[in-house]
Design a protein around this motif. Structure first.
Motif, PDB file in Angstrom:
ATOM      1  N   CYS A  50      19.028 -30.065 -39.860  1.00 52.28           N
ATOM      2  CA  CYS A  50      18.060 -30.554 -38.875  1.00 52.28           C
ATOM      3  C   CYS A  50      16.937 -31.375 -39.496  1.00 52.28           C
ATOM      4  CB  CYS A  50      17.464 -29.377 -38.105  1.00 52.28           C
ATOM      5  SG  CYS A  50      18.641 -28.527 -37.041  1.00 52.28           S
TER       6      CYS A  50
ATOM      7  N   GLU B 178      23.224 -24.856 -34.126  1.00 52.78           N
ATOM      8  CA  GLU B 178      21.928 -25.448 -34.388  1.00 52.78           C
ATOM      9  C   GLU B 178      20.880 -24.362 -34.652  1.00 52.78           C
ATOM     10  OE1 GLU B 178      19.227 -29.071 -32.588  1.00 52.78           O
ATOM     11  OE2 GLU B 178      20.042 -27.622 -31.166  1.00 52.78           O
TER      12      GLU B 178
ATOM     13  N   ARG C   1      13.551 -30.691 -36.080  1.00 51.02           N
ATOM     14  CA  ARG C   1      14.607 -30.773 -35.056  1.00 51.02           C
ATOM     15  C   ARG C   1      14.300 -31.857 -34.012  1.00 51.02           C
ATOM     16  NH1 ARG C   1      14.551 -28.675 -29.933  1.00 51.02           N
ATOM     17  NH2 ARG C   1      16.597 -28.580 -28.912  1.00 51.02           N
TER      18      ARG C   1
END
Length: 790
Positions: free
Chosen positions: A351, A12, A71
């Motif tokens: 994201c 991520e 995000r």
């Protein structure tokens, strides 16, 4: 809001960094590149724009915030918008809307591919393209940012009555030095966690303005924390220049802030906690011009004020600058970020939220898509009975207060109408609204307080900047409102109304921007009834300022009585995409028109009051007495009565103007009269004595192209005032009834000789007034007790 406190995984973090690098690349590309958008060939001077415009210094920080908002929106399913305070960071916000696809959806010719990227670069700060600021053209924007100071007020206005929304607000440290922004920190004392959304300020300290350090960036952290805690915020710090470490810290800070917000709202909404919560603020310290050139020509650039705008200014002429630019752009590794067709890679978009969850596509940032028609009651329930013109008086704003109170009651469930004003609602005779709602208030209360309510929808704070900023944010996200102010002090927001008018004018040219409710001003406690407060409170010039703006946007109304004020207010509250200024008194004022006549008068904008002159005799007018404003109307009516008594053979026409734009030519303003209409109303060759509420030269400016302009004589405010009596104010400025009669005698051909005795009587009356008011401190009985006897 769901809670997700897990640390971002390596995958991520890599995706966040890829998105951030892509946004940085696109931001720099917009400033510099006219061709070769993906650097598929060596960079040459022909690929560079001839004029390098834009602001790089703030862009990396804005891109970081945008990336991390993506995000949390995706992970938590947030309904969020962002106000970008450093609005000159336009390339960053445009880059991110291109990455999330909302830019291409709004502008289909700018696809999310290599060709579209080239068009994006070409359009930025280029003739026929897009401005360099976060303008209305940019999807997802509600804040232009060309003038600094208003971002946080706009953010709070957007959060009011939107309990499910998060409004992030990036505040530049230069902007944080402005007075409006400093006052905006107090907005949390008016935010209700039950009925309102949340605001997450991100104070971005990159250290410099255009050429100087910023105050907050140079404060020791402890002192800055004390300042922010004193404002009622709990600071969360993110600092550094190592991208991966900053990504980790930013992700933690975002999660921590949103968890705190969620808990504050849960406690208020579920547990009934009434104590004002402490809201988080993220303090982000990153270098100005981060990831850009470290040095140029031996001088430090990154982390200094030199990166504020264009770090490499001589790229077309200086081969070394060109090479340095190419190294800078390639440092983002665009070949990893975009595929062969120029589309963002899956990692870059990992994201990015979808649909209307994207910051560039949230309908709240295009408020007209959410706007509902405001329910307004029948005016017949509030209008005053007028049996005979000029026989009775009412306080116009007091009558209006009952009308506004009904609207507040009727919107109690939907909560999309608010009244804004700087501590003057009761003073301005609008106190009836407190029967429907209270003043929003989240600070401490005492037993002697009145009309305070945690969920109140009257917004009072002694800052015109905040009132205006809150209202603008409220309107831009699809709601309705009214700003009531003392006339003299609305000038405090002169530049704010400039910005909003320009936003509306630009928005009207964008078919995808839906119309929003108008920005409505009620200016009362006006110049002619500030005799008790004195000279400092006497200034009618806001009207002049507003009428300088685009005629497609601005409207100015001067209703002469209570019923006309009701009719005008009903109209402006239903209008869209306008700035409406309504000037009306709060003191007792004569009732001139029935509600039916008031509506017709407002629809015309200007008209003959045939019952007030000699029209009923069929005689051609020898002179026109015109008025715009409540006190000028009273003086004109009194002058007409004096003329009828002393010069009964004189033909007098009385004209009243309620819509100032009606005086303008039809080709200059949508409300303007044609030449034929103007000539029919004011005549072509007769003298016109015009009593005007404000500065006289405005009437001349509006009507300078009209026939008979040489015969137009205007009386108005001449910057002469003090603490005195109401009538002495008009005498001091030569707007009084006696002076108007003297003007008629002086300007009607042949009348001067015939009416010399009448003129002398009028001059004597003025002298009698001067002596009386200085001896008794009150107005002459013949003035104070006057009523219309027509």
């Amino acid at each position: 809001m769901a809670t997700d406190r897990s640390e971002p995984a390596e995958e991520e973090l890599a995706a966040l960094d890829a998105h951030w690098r892509a946004a940085n690349y696109l931001s720099a590309g917009q400033i510099y590149l006219l061709g070769n958008p993906l650097l598929r060939e060596p960079l040459t001077a022909r690929h560079i724009k001839p004029r390098l415009l834009g602001h790089w210094g703030t862009a990396p920080g804005l891109n970081l915030v945008h990336t991390h908002l993506n995000r949390v929106i995706q992970n938590r399913g947030l309904d969020a918008i962002c106000v970008w305070g450093p609005g000159h960071g336009g390339p960053a916000v445009m880059a991110n809307s291109w990455l999330d696809g909302s830019f291409s959806e709004t502008y289909p010719d700018v696809g999310r591919d290599a060709e579209g990227m080239g068009r994006l670069f070409h359009r930025f700060s280029f003739p026929g393209g897009m401005p360099s600021h976060v303008a209305p053209d940019v999807p997802g924007s509600i804040h232009e940012g060309g003038e600094l100071g208003y971002s946080l007020a706009h953010a709070y206005g957007a959060a009011l009555d939107s309990p499910g929304v998060l409004v992030a607000c990036v505040i530049g440290d230069g902007e944080a030095e402005t007075g409006p922004l400093a006052a905006s920190w107090h907005s949390n004392k008016f935010l209700d966690p039950v009925h309102d959304g949340a605001v997450l300020p991100v104070l971005h300290l990159n250290g410099y303005k255009i050429a100087n350090p910023t105050v907050l960036a140079r404060l020791p952290q402890r002192e800055l924390d004390e300042l922010l805690r004193g404002y009622g915020h709990e600071p969360l710090h993110v600092e550094g220049d190592d991208p991966m470490r900053v990504h980790q810290a930013m992700a933690r800070a975002m999660d921590d802030a949103l968890d705190r917000i969620a808990e504050n709202q849960r406690a208020a909404r579920e547990d009934g906690v009434t104590e004002r919560p402490r809201w988080p603020v993220i303090v982000l310290r990153t270098p100005k011009g981060w990831t850009g050139p470290a040095e140029v020509d031996g001088l430090p650039v990154e982390g200094t004020w030199r990166s504020h705008q264009v770090p490499l200014a001589g790229v077309r002429e200086n081969p070394e600058h060109l090479r340095q630019l190419e190294r800078w752009l390639r440092s983002y590794r665009p070949e990893e970020l975009f595929d062969d067709e120029g589309r963002p890679s899956p990692q870059v978009l990992a994201c990015v939220p979808e649909g209307t969850a994207r910051l560039g596509a949230n309908p709240r940032a295009n408020g007209g898509t959410l706007l509902r028609k405001l329910p307004t009651p029948r005016l017949e329930e509030f209008g005053v009975h007028v049996g005979k013109p000029g026989a009775a008086t009412h306080e116009p704003t007091k009558v209006l207060g009952s009308f506004l109170a009904r609207i507040l009651r009727d919107t109690a469930e939907r909560r999309d109408f608010r009244l804004f004003g700087p501590d003057e609602t009761a003073s301005n005779r609008l106190g009836a609204v407190y029967d429907a709602t209270g003043n929003a208030w989240r600070a401490a209360t005492l037993g002697t307080d009145e009309h305070l309510a945690r969920d109140g929808r009257v917004m009072e704070v002694l800052s015109e900047h905040l009132c205006q900023g809150w209202l603008e944010g409220y309107l831009l996200t699809g709601r309705h409102g009214l700003f009531a102010s003392y006339e003299a002090f609305v000038h405090i927001v002169d530049s704010m109304v400039n910005q909003h008018a320009k936003w509306l004018e630009s928005s009207e040219k964008l078919p995808w921007r839906r119309p929003i409710a108008s920005l409505n001003y009620l200016l009362t406690s006006h110049v002619w009834r500030q005799d008790h407060n004195g000279f400092s409170h006497q200034d009618p010039g806001f009207v002049d300022h507003v009428l300088n703006k685009s005629p497609d946007v601005v409207r100015v109304y001067l209703p002469p009585d209570a019923n006309t004020l009701l009719a005008v207010t009903e109209h402006v509250l239903h209008s869209q995409d306008h700035v409406n200024v309504v000037v009306a008194g709060k003191q007792p004022c004569f009732d001139w028109l029935s509600l039916e006549d008031a509506r017709a008068h407002c629809a015309r904008g200007a008209g003959v009051w045939d019952w007030a002159g000699s029209e009923h005799t069929g005689r051609e007018p020898d002179v026109v007495l015109a008025a715009a404003g409540d006190v000028p109307t009273q003086e004109v009516m009194a002058a007409a009565g004096l003329l009828r008594h002393h010069l009964p053979d004189l033909g007098v026409r009385v004209v009243n103007v309620v819509d100032m734009a009606a005086l303008m030519p039809q080709d200059r303003h949508p409300h303007g009269m044609s030449d034929a209409e103007y000539d029919a109303l004011f005549t072509r060759h007769r003298p016109v004595i015009f009593a005007y509420h404000g500065y006289p030269w405005l009437i001349h400016r509006l009507a300078y192209r009209r026939n008979g302009h040489a015969q137009l004589h205007v009386r108005g405010y001449q910057e002469s005032g003090t603490t005195t009596t109401p009538f002495d104010m008009v005498v001091r400025n030569d707007l009084d009834r006696f002076r108007l009669v003297m003007d008629v005698i002086d300007r009607v051909p042949g009348l001067g000789v015939r009416a010399v005795g009448v003129r002398q009587a009028m001059a004597d009356a003025r002298e009698r007034h001067h002596a009386w008011v200085r001896e008794h401190g009150t107005d002459l009985p013949e003035v104070a007790d006057w009523t219309w006897s027509g």
